[in-house]
Scaffold this active site. Structure first.
Site, mmCIF file in Angstrom:
data_model
loop_
_atom_site.group_PDB
_atom_site.id
_atom_site.type_symbol
_atom_site.label_atom_id
_atom_site.label_comp_id
_atom_site.label_asym_id
_atom_site.label_seq_id
_atom_site.Cartn_x
_atom_site.Cartn_y
_atom_site.Cartn_z
ATOM 1 C CE LYS A 88 5.721 -1.117 10.283
ATOM 2 N NZ LYS A 88 4.714 -0.418 9.501
ATOM 3 N N GLY A 95 -4.936 -2.298 5.263
ATOM 4 C CA GLY A 95 -4.077 -3.398 4.825
ATOM 5 C C GLY A 95 -4.703 -4.777 5.036
ATOM 6 N NE ARG A 96 -6.342 -4.549 11.157
ATOM 7 C CZ ARG A 96 -5.733 -3.369 11.255
ATOM 8 N NH1 ARG A 96 -4.605 -3.156 10.619
ATOM 9 N NH2 ARG A 96 -6.250 -2.405 11.984
ATOM 10 C CG HIS A 146 -3.104 -36.775 15.361
ATOM 11 N ND1 HIS A 146 -3.217 -38.041 15.902
ATOM 12 C CD2 HIS A 146 -4.108 -36.655 14.457
ATOM 13 C CE1 HIS A 146 -4.248 -38.662 15.325
ATOM 14 N NE2 HIS A 146 -4.801 -37.843 14.452
ATOM 15 C CD GLU A 150 -1.672 -4.984 11.611
ATOM 16 O OE1 GLU A 150 -0.489 -5.340 11.716
ATOM 17 O OE2 GLU A 150 -2.187 -4.701 10.511
ATOM 18 C CD GLU A 163 9.300 -6.052 7.236
ATOM 19 O OE1 GLU A 163 9.027 -4.923 6.748
ATOM 20 O OE2 GLU A 163 8.949 -6.380 8.388
ATOM 21 C CE LYS A 205 -3.752 2.026 2.698
ATOM 22 N NZ LYS A 205 -4.710 1.832 3.782
#
Ligand code: F6P
Length: 566
Positions: A528, A275-276, A393, A362, A219, A213
């Protein structure tokens, strides 16, 4: 407190009544065996049937009184008005001054939705048309790489919301992928991610989608630069390489073109898409249309839109995301269960939990309300999960006999693949899977008493009476462990989109009731910023680190020395 400030929700009568109700539940703990026996209608009364989704919450620790109080809490919090405000484009993300309009991204009609006096729907449709055209050109071979080879590999570079939602959808819909196309996601700045995801790929057949965005996320920019070098190393140091092999999804056109990407190959979205909450925007549209074909992405949008309409129009008492969100609040704030297990009995939903983690944690992990006042109760929950039956399991021991963790079971009636057949002596894979989907919630809810264990051991006739008594406590299941079951017909792009919207709306229901802003994420900033300072140290003074506390300084020195220091 200014006049338009709402009373904190935990100071309202509705909250207080729920507290009292919870106390009653504590003094007389719900016994789900008795609840079902006492009310033969419980399963139908505590469930919602719709054309595409069946939601059964009859194994939650709720009764009629609790549900009534939860709906009253929702009304006290102004939930219906807040839902309307979100859909209509009001700037409810107050700390960023933004509207929250992911629902506009999948609107099936052309009903105008205004932000700052401008209808956003035509822009949404224009981007989708562009995505369709681009992906059609790739699939037809009209658009190729530098050498004229067709694109076979799509590598989507992005992180957080620019990765998790699309990856969830890609996995959920992998069965519908275009023949011969590979879609991979590179998110982690750890070079292992890039190296392993590209190791077997031919750059001449590879198309990178840089999804960011802001187009500044450290990253993503690092991985994007590495992708550019990787392409150039094989295809030549020529600006055309980036123009042909790298495209972008972003809101930052200037940065995109500075990177070397042709602005014609940038797919935009808007600041009113968080974003999410962005998987239905170009963030998901571009990689998923390339992987699945545009028509399948359109189905994802249709499924999400179907759930949007349900959320907007169904009365609270029959509204699946509303009920699910309110029950979460009951579990978190009143019963004190701060975790939720997400247990899809569908292998293709393996990335639903990681996506939900971002959407829930978030969005709702906040310390103050929309007015900046500290909240005096838990907001958010720890969500974790694995597809069934794998989880059985792994961590189910803890949820059956250890901690109480409310669980969501999700399954499809029909599998994406027909594997095996049903016969008189065996069931096919899907039925085998669904045996577990049906059995586990009952094991959690109804448990196994000491008497039942005893009876079972006696009937087996292998142990004497003393040995039986020693073993009994270990084999008791307390039961009364809350869970919900969600059932769809089949996992398709449509239902994958529906589950995407369900995840989003369930999360915002909680945020709206708690009175927090579910749409900002200031909590990710400090780490950050500190990372920037560390990078400066790496670049400037590797032998003389400045400004670190003793702990970080010691770790830093080891890294600089390239070995563990004694
Ligand atoms: O982790 C913080 C965050 O801002 C997320 O909200 C977002 O999804 C992610 O980073 C990626 O941001 P961008 O799309 O700008 O690269």
């Amino acid at each position: 407190m200014s006049t338009d400030e709402q009373k904190a929700i935990n100071k309202t009568l509705a909250w207080g009544l729920l507290k009292t109700n919870a106390l009653v539940h504590k003094l007389h703990p719900t016994n789900l065996r008795h609840s079902f026996a006492a009310n033969p209608q419980r399963a139908s009364e505590f469930s919602v049937k719709t054309e595409h989704l069946f939601y059964d919450f009859s194994r939650q620790l709720v009764d009629r009184a609790t549900m009534k109080l939860l709906f009253s809490l929702a009304k006290t919090a102004g939930l219906p008005e807040k839902i309307q405000a979100m859909f209509s484009g009001l700037k409810i993300n107050v700390t960023e001054g933004r509207a929250v309009l992911h629902t506009a991204l999948r609107q099936q009609g052309n009903n105008p939705v205004f932000v700052d006096g401008q209808d956003v729907i035509p822009e949404v449709k224009a981007v989708l048309t562009k995505v369709k055209q681009f992906s059609d050109e790739v699939h037809s071979g009209q658009r190729t790489g530098m050498t004229g080879k067709r694109f076979k590999n799509i590598i989507s570079i992005g992180i957080g919301g620019s990765y998790l939602g699309p990856e969830y959808l890609a996995e959920a819909c992998r069965a519908f992928a275009k023949d011969g196309l590979i879609l991979r996601f590179v998110a982690n700045v750890d070079g292992t991610d890039f190296a392993q995801k590209t190791a077997d790929l031919d750059p001449a057949e590879s198309l990178f989608v840089i999804v960011s965005k802001t187009f500044t996320t450290a990253e993503t920019m690092k991985n994007a630069a590495t992708a550019r070098n990787w392409l150039k190393a094989k295809l030549g140091d020529n600006p055309e390489v980036v123009k042909k092999h790298v495209i972008a999804v972003s809101t930052a056109e200037k940065l995109v073109s500075e990177f070397g990407i042709d602005p014609a190959n940038m797919f935009g979205f808007w600041d009113w898409v968080g974003g999410r909450f962005s998987a239905a925007s170009a963030v998901g549209a571009v990689p998923l249309s390339l992987f699945l074909g545009y028509e399948n992405f359109e189905q994802i949008l249709k499924g999400a839109a179907w759930l949007d309409e349900h959320f907007l129009l169904a009365p609270l008492e029959n509204n699946i995301p509303v009920i699910a969100g309110l029950i979460d609040i009951w579990n978190i704030n009143f019963l004190g269960y701060h975790e939720r297990a997400l247990l899809p009995y569908a292998q293709a939903l393996l990335k639903l939990a990681p996506h939900t983690q971002q959407v829930e944690m978030e969005s709702n992990g906040k310390r103050v309300d929309v007015y900046g006042r500290p909240v005096a109760f838990a907001t958010g929950e720890v969500v974790f999960g694995e597809p069934g039956t794998n989880g059985q399991h792994s961590f189910y021991q803890l949820i059956h006999q250890g901690m109480v963790i409310p669980a969501d079971f999700i399954a499809a009636i029909n599998s994406q693949y027909q594997v095996g057949t049903n016969s008189a002596t065996a069931v096919d894979h899907q039925r085998e899977l669904l045996c577990n989907f049906l059995a586990q919630p009952d094991a959690l809810a109804f448990g196994k008493t000491a008497d039942e264990v005893r009876e079972e051991l006696v009937s087996q006739g292998k142990l004497n009476a003393d040995e039986i008594e020693e073993l009994v406590p270990h084999k008791v299941f307390p039961g009364n462990r809350p869970s919900s079951s969600f059932l769809i017909n089949q996992l398709t792009p449509f239902t994958a989109g529906l589950l995407l919207a369900l995840t989003e709306h369930r999360t915002v229901v909680k945020g709206f009731v708690w009175g927090i802003n579910s749409f900002d994420q200031w909590g990710v900033e400090l780490g950050k910023q500190l990372g920037v300072k560390v990078r400066e140290q790496f670049l400037k003074q590797p032998n003389d680190p400045q400004g670190f506390n003793p702990s970080t300084g010691a770790l830093f020195r080891s890294i600089i020395e390239g070995k563990l220091l004694n």
